[in-house]
Design a protein around this motif. Structure first.
Motif, PDB file in Angstrom:
ATOM      1  N   VAL A   1       0.622  -1.449   0.049  1.00 27.71           N
ATOM      2  CA  VAL A   1      -0.110   0.273   0.126  1.00 27.71           C
ATOM      3  C   VAL A   1       1.231   1.393   0.337  1.00 27.71           C
ATOM      4  CG1 VAL A   1      -2.011   1.778   1.066  1.00 27.71           C
ATOM      5  CG2 VAL A   1      -1.694  -1.451   1.221  1.00 27.71           C
ATOM      6  N   ARG A   2       0.539   1.899  -0.611  1.00 29.36           N
ATOM      7  CA  ARG A   2       1.361   3.931  -0.806  1.00 29.36           C
ATOM      8  C   ARG A   2       0.298   4.200  -1.029  1.00 29.36           C
ATOM      9  NH1 ARG A   2       6.500   2.611  -5.150  1.00 29.36           N
ATOM     10  NH2 ARG A   2       7.451   1.282  -4.169  1.00 29.36           N
ATOM     11  N   THR A   3       0.994   5.643  -0.062  1.00 27.93           N
ATOM     12  CA  THR A   3       0.504   6.863   0.008  1.00 27.93           C
ATOM     13  C   THR A   3       0.361   7.837  -1.839  1.00 27.93           C
ATOM     14  OG1 THR A   3       0.074   6.709   2.104  1.00 27.93           O
ATOM     15  CG2 THR A   3      -0.072   8.201   1.403  1.00 27.93           C
ATOM     16  N   TYR A   4      -0.499   8.548  -2.002  1.00 35.88           N
ATOM     17  CA  TYR A   4      -0.786   9.369  -3.106  1.00 35.88           C
ATOM     18  C   TYR A   4      -1.412  10.679  -2.545  1.00 35.88           C
ATOM     19  CZ  TYR A   4       1.254   5.387  -5.719  1.00 35.88           C
ATOM     20  OH  TYR A   4       1.830   4.200  -6.415  1.00 35.88           O
ATOM     21  N   ASN A   5      -0.747  11.103  -3.373  1.00 37.23           N
ATOM     22  CA  ASN A   5      -1.431  12.238  -3.205  1.00 37.23           C
ATOM     23  C   ASN A   5      -2.807  12.861  -4.526  1.00 37.23           C
ATOM     24  OD1 ASN A   5       0.766  13.689  -1.363  1.00 37.23           O
ATOM     25  ND2 ASN A   5      -1.445  13.904  -0.918  1.00 37.23           N
ATOM     26  N   LEU A   6      -4.010  13.591  -4.409  1.00 39.59           N
ATOM     27  CA  LEU A   6      -4.431  14.553  -5.908  1.00 39.59           C
ATOM     28  C   LEU A   6      -4.284  15.440  -6.184  1.00 39.59           C
ATOM     29  CD1 LEU A   6      -7.188  13.145  -7.433  1.00 39.59           C
ATOM     30  CD2 LEU A   6      -8.179  14.159  -5.739  1.00 39.59           C
ATOM     31  N   ALA A   7      -3.761  15.547  -6.698  1.00 43.53           N
ATOM     32  CA  ALA A   7      -3.107  16.596  -7.750  1.00 43.53           C
ATOM     33  C   ALA A   7      -3.781  17.299  -9.096  1.00 43.53           C
ATOM     34  CB  ALA A   7      -1.464  16.645  -7.501  1.00 43.53           C
ATOM     35  N   TYR A   8      -3.848  18.436  -9.439  1.00 42.35           N
ATOM     36  CA  TYR A   8      -4.438  18.735 -10.952  1.00 42.35           C
ATOM     37  C   TYR A   8      -3.330  19.398 -11.160  1.00 42.35           C
ATOM     38  CZ  TYR A   8      -8.876  17.214  -8.928  1.00 42.35           C
ATOM     39  OH  TYR A   8     -10.238  16.452  -8.108  1.00 42.35           O
ATOM     40  N   VAL A   9      -3.328  18.813 -13.352  1.00 42.62           N
ATOM     41  CA  VAL A   9      -2.039  19.652 -14.182  1.00 42.62           C
ATOM     42  C   VAL A   9      -3.295  20.637 -15.271  1.00 42.62           C
ATOM     43  CG1 VAL A   9      -0.097  19.920 -15.540  1.00 42.62           C
ATOM     44  CG2 VAL A   9      -0.406  18.314 -12.737  1.00 42.62           C
ATOM     45  N   ARG A  10      -3.588  21.391 -15.287  1.00 44.94           N
ATOM     46  CA  ARG A  10      -3.998  22.194 -16.517  1.00 44.94           C
ATOM     47  C   ARG A  10      -5.782  21.874 -16.261  1.00 44.94           C
ATOM     48  NH1 ARG A  10      -0.778  21.265 -21.765  1.00 44.94           N
ATOM     49  NH2 ARG A  10      -3.236  22.531 -22.212  1.00 44.94           N
ATOM     50  N   GLY A  11      -6.182  21.533 -14.728  1.00 44.42           N
ATOM     51  CA  GLY A  11      -7.215  20.923 -14.761  1.00 44.42           C
ATOM     52  C   GLY A  11      -8.195  19.176 -14.751  1.00 44.42           C
ATOM     53  N   VAL A  12      -6.252  18.423 -15.113  1.00 39.36           N
ATOM     54  CA  VAL A  12      -6.592  17.560 -15.265  1.00 39.36           C
ATOM     55  C   VAL A  12      -5.936  16.864 -13.833  1.00 39.36           C
ATOM     56  CG1 VAL A  12      -6.263  15.630 -16.434  1.00 39.36           C
ATOM     57  CG2 VAL A  12      -6.405  17.578 -17.567  1.00 39.36           C
ATOM     58  N   ALA A  13      -6.950  15.640 -13.384  1.00 33.73           N
ATOM     59  CA  ALA A  13      -6.314  15.407 -11.822  1.00 33.73           C
ATOM     60  C   ALA A  13      -5.555  13.981 -12.442  1.00 33.73           C
ATOM     61  CB  ALA A  13      -7.563  14.416 -11.602  1.00 33.73           C
ATOM     62  N   LEU A  14      -4.267  13.512 -11.194  1.00 33.99           N
ATOM     63  CA  LEU A  14      -3.826  12.562 -11.216  1.00 33.99           C
ATOM     64  C   LEU A  14      -3.665  12.445 -10.095  1.00 33.99           C
ATOM     65  CD1 LEU A  14      -1.029  13.996 -11.043  1.00 33.99           C
ATOM     66  CD2 LEU A  14      -1.467  14.552 -13.783  1.00 33.99           C
ATOM     67  N   VAL A  15      -2.524  11.476  -9.654  1.00 34.86           N
ATOM     68  CA  VAL A  15      -1.630  11.178  -8.397  1.00 34.86           C
ATOM     69  C   VAL A  15      -0.400  11.062  -8.225  1.00 34.86           C
ATOM     70  CG1 VAL A  15      -4.327  10.140  -7.604  1.00 34.86           C
ATOM     71  CG2 VAL A  15      -1.833   8.575  -8.589  1.00 34.86           C
ATOM     72  N   ARG A  16       0.348  12.283  -7.263  1.00 31.13           N
ATOM     73  CA  ARG A  16       1.658  11.562  -7.359  1.00 31.13           C
ATOM     74  C   ARG A  16       2.362  11.147  -5.756  1.00 31.13           C
ATOM     75  NH1 ARG A  16       1.384  17.778  -8.728  1.00 31.13           N
ATOM     76  NH2 ARG A  16       2.109  17.946 -11.056  1.00 31.13           N
ATOM     77  N   GLU A  17       2.821  10.497  -5.714  1.00 30.73           N
ATOM     78  CA  GLU A  17       3.676  10.043  -4.521  1.00 30.73           C
ATOM     79  C   GLU A  17       3.819  11.171  -3.570  1.00 30.73           C
ATOM     80  OE1 GLU A  17       6.435   6.985  -4.605  1.00 30.73           O
ATOM     81  OE2 GLU A  17       6.472   6.457  -5.893  1.00 30.73           O
ATOM     82  N   GLY A  18       3.211  10.661  -2.511  1.00 30.47           N
ATOM     83  CA  GLY A  18       3.162  12.001  -1.352  1.00 30.47           C
ATOM     84  C   GLY A  18       4.498  12.464  -1.321  1.00 30.47           C
ATOM     85  N   GLY A  19       4.590  13.653  -1.103  1.00 32.46           N
ATOM     86  CA  GLY A  19       5.422  14.734  -0.693  1.00 32.46           C
ATOM     87  C   GLY A  19       5.407  15.080  -2.782  1.00 32.46           C
ATOM     88  N   ALA A  20       5.462  14.523  -3.405  1.00 35.01           N
ATOM     89  CA  ALA A  20       5.362  15.579  -4.714  1.00 35.01           C
ATOM     90  C   ALA A  20       3.966  16.044  -5.248  1.00 35.01           C
ATOM     91  CB  ALA A  20       5.466  14.437  -5.020  1.00 35.01           C
ATOM     92  N   ARG A  21       4.915  17.749  -4.057  1.00 36.08           N
ATOM     93  CA  ARG A  21       3.718  18.477  -4.741  1.00 36.08           C
ATOM     94  C   ARG A  21       3.738  19.206  -6.088  1.00 36.08           C
ATOM     95  NH1 ARG A  21      -0.135  18.170  -0.993  1.00 36.08           N
ATOM     96  NH2 ARG A  21       0.541  16.868   1.443  1.00 36.08           N
ATOM     97  N   GLY A  22       5.331  20.020  -6.137  1.00 33.51           N
ATOM     98  CA  GLY A  22       5.480  20.386  -7.812  1.00 33.51           C
ATOM     99  C   GLY A  22       4.776  19.520  -8.498  1.00 33.51           C
ATOM    100  N   THR A  23       4.503  21.089  -9.822  1.00 29.88           N
ATOM    101  CA  THR A  23       4.783  20.797 -10.945  1.00 29.88           C
ATOM    102  C   THR A  23       6.169  20.182 -12.254  1.00 29.88           C
ATOM    103  OG1 THR A  23       4.665  22.994 -12.255  1.00 29.88           O
ATOM    104  CG2 THR A  23       2.270  21.469 -11.426  1.00 29.88           C
ATOM    105  N   VAL A  24       6.802  20.648 -11.529  1.00 30.11           N
ATOM    106  CA  VAL A  24       8.477  20.358 -12.738  1.00 30.11           C
ATOM    107  C   VAL A  24       8.903  19.356 -12.194  1.00 30.11           C
ATOM    108  CG1 VAL A  24      10.301  21.513 -12.631  1.00 30.11           C
ATOM    109  CG2 VAL A  24       8.561  23.196 -12.178  1.00 30.11           C
ATOM    110  N   GLY A  25       8.755  18.427 -12.818  1.00 32.53           N
ATOM    111  CA  GLY A  25       9.686  17.100 -13.315  1.00 32.53           C
ATOM    112  C   GLY A  25       8.619  16.138 -12.612  1.00 32.53           C
ATOM    113  N   VAL A  26       7.588  16.037 -12.371  1.00 29.93           N
ATOM    114  CA  VAL A  26       6.631  14.911 -11.438  1.00 29.93           C
ATOM    115  C   VAL A  26       5.914  14.837 -12.466  1.00 29.93           C
ATOM    116  CG1 VAL A  26       6.228  13.979  -9.373  1.00 29.93           C
ATOM    117  CG2 VAL A  26       7.992  15.236  -9.070  1.00 29.93           C
ATOM    118  N   THR A  27       5.090  14.332 -13.830  1.00 31.17           N
ATOM    119  CA  THR A  27       3.747  13.893 -14.241  1.00 31.17           C
ATOM    120  C   THR A  27       2.854  13.256 -13.215  1.00 31.17           C
ATOM    121  OG1 THR A  27       5.556  13.956 -16.099  1.00 31.17           O
ATOM    122  CG2 THR A  27       3.085  13.411 -15.889  1.00 31.17           C
ATOM    123  N   GLY A  28       3.270  12.711 -13.019  1.00 30.62           N
ATOM    124  CA  GLY A  28       2.355  11.815 -11.794  1.00 30.62           C
ATOM    125  C   GLY A  28       2.562  10.351 -12.071  1.00 30.62           C
TER     126      GLY A  28
END
Length: 271
Positions: free
Chosen positions: A150-177
């Motif tokens: 089990v891994r924890t992800y964060n719900l994020a939005y890039v240009r209005g599109v939802a995706l998940v990132r691994e916990g702690g990866a909140r920025g948009t640069v270099g971390v697509t999802g």
């Protein structure tokens, strides 16, 4: 404007239809898993009837054009580009309908490394047409079971599109999802809408668990699906997914730009 004939040629040339990167072995394995109701393959959909392997293969032959023969067990699988184009036309009709009434739309992807640009282009055009592009529950934690536990992800939005990132990866640069098949992100987004008292989406656009998870909850959904994602096509056959577009979903991101332009032109949403 990209014509249907031109797009058909691009689909085949770019490996989005015709002979695709998804192997026959992978497709048949997923059909067996779906028949066994493996939650890794059902993508949040609870089938209304019992689907055995032959039923699934027959459906995928009808909706995607894969060979309807269990004797073919190796090599690249096949997608009929005409079926892809017909589904893209239906996809565009649903976008045009929601844009005409300036409805609320939720877009999300489990394939952000490949399909983010496609969905982001739709989000931009829908917003410009007066639609409300929803971005609920941003930053919410979503615990997803993976083959690594089990891994924890964060719900994020890039240009209005939802995706998940691994916990702690909140920025948009270099971390697509992260790549995920889970329906839990769309459930978290919809729960956020319910808690916030905002409108529910008139249309959900996406893939994997975004399509099946939302369709299972009774929302109008459309999306893209590879030939090894039978749940999306079963959802369409059972009436819980409005449009499923058969398409190789792991091609380079730029391969999907002609599709985006074609869909927006068909929907009269080109800017």
């Amino acid at each position: 404007m990209v014509s249907r004939t031109e797009l058909r040629a691009r689909l085949v040339a770019d490996g989005l239809a015709g002979a695709v990167a998804t192997t026959r072995e992978q497709s048949l394995r997923r059909y067996r898993q779906f028949a066994a109701r493996d939650p890794r393959v059902t993508l949040g959909l609870l089938p209304l009837r019992r689907w055995n392997e032959r039923d699934v293969l027959a459906l995928m032959a009808d909706r995607c054009g894969v060979p309807a023969d269990f004797c073919r067990v190796s090599g690249p699988d096949l997608i009929d580009p005409e079926r892809t184009l017909d589904a893209l036309d239906a996809f565009a009709e649903r976008l045009a309908a929601v844009a005409a009434r300036r409805g609320a739309v939720l877009l999300g992807t489990g394939h952000p490394g490949r399909l983010l640009g496609f969905y982001a282009g739709l989000a931009d055009a829908l917003s410009a047409a007066g639609c409300l592009v929803l971005t609920p529950a941003q930053g919410r934690c979503v615990d997803i079971t993976t083959r690594f536990g089990v891994r924890t992800y964060n719900l994020a939005y890039v240009r209005g599109v939802a995706l998940v990132r691994e916990g702690g990866a909140r920025g948009t640069v270099g971390v697509t999802g992260a790549h995920t098949h889970s329906p839990l992100p769309v459930r978290a987004a919809l729960e956020g809408l319910a808690q916030g008292g905002g409108p529910l989406p008139d249309l959900v656009v996406g893939d994997h668990g975004w399509v099946c998870g939302a369709g299972q909850l009774g929302l109008d959904t459309i999306g893209l699906a590879d030939v090894d994602d039978p749940a999306v096509f079963v959802g369409e056959a059972e009436g819980r997914v409005s449009v499923a577009v058969p398409l190789e979903d792991a091609a380079p991101e730029e391969s999907y730009r002609p599709l985006m332009r074609y869909v927006l032109n068909r929907a009269c949403l080109s800017q």
